[in-house]
Every structure is written in C-alpha cells, then in structure tokens.
Design a protein around this motif. Structure first.
Motif: not given
Length: 100
Positions: A9-15
């Motif tokens: 699982h990778t954490t997504h960076i918010r745009p």
C-alpha cells in the motif's frame, strides 16, 4: 500463491488546490465565459466574422438573462450590456446593426 504479485500500500500525495478567480464576474447572470467571449469579439478584425460572433453572443446572453429574470429581453438591453462589458470597444450601434 496468488496469480499476481501483491503490491504494498502506498500513500497518495494530494494534488495542489486549484486557484479560483480573484475577481467575480461583473454580471453574475452572464458569467465569466461570456466576458472572455466579448474580449475575443473586441479583438476580431474581420467584420463579417465579428457580426456573426455578436449574433451568437447576443443569443446566449438573451437566454441567460431570460432564465434569470424571465420574460422577453430587449435588444437594446443586450447592446447596452455588450458595450458596457467591452468598455466601448464594441459600440451599441454596431451591436444593433448586427442584430437588426
């Protein structure tokens, strides 16, 4: 045994947030896109194309104003609003001759 590899699982960076226009449109019932459209008409050099664009613009403005206020919209009102929006670059007389 799985048929494919398991990805961790990778954490997504918010745009980054979108910037909103700093100034609201002068007449809200017409909107920002019509302001841009009027600017393009004011820069147009070809008179036949300019007349056609004025006719299309006035039809859209008539529809927007009719939805907002109801009833019939006068052509002189549209000509006045276009002249006001364009700061005199598109005179009322030119709008009235294009529509008439």
């Amino acid at each position: 045994d799985y048929p494919c590899e398991i990805e961790p699982h990778t954490t997504h960076i918010r745009p980054a947030r979108l910037t909103y226009p700093s100034s609201p449109p002068r007449f809200r019932h017409y909107g920002h896109l019509l302001e841009l459209w009027i600017g393009k008409i004011a820069e147009e050099q070809d008179m036949e194309r300019r007349k056609a664009m004025i006719r299309q613009l006035s039809a859209r403005m008539r529809r927007n104003l009719s939805e907002q206020r109801g009833g019939i919209v006068e052509t002189t009102r549209l000509a006045h609003d276009i002249a006001l929006y364009s700061e005199g670059k598109i005179p009322e007389k030119e709008v009235l001759t294009s529509l008439g």
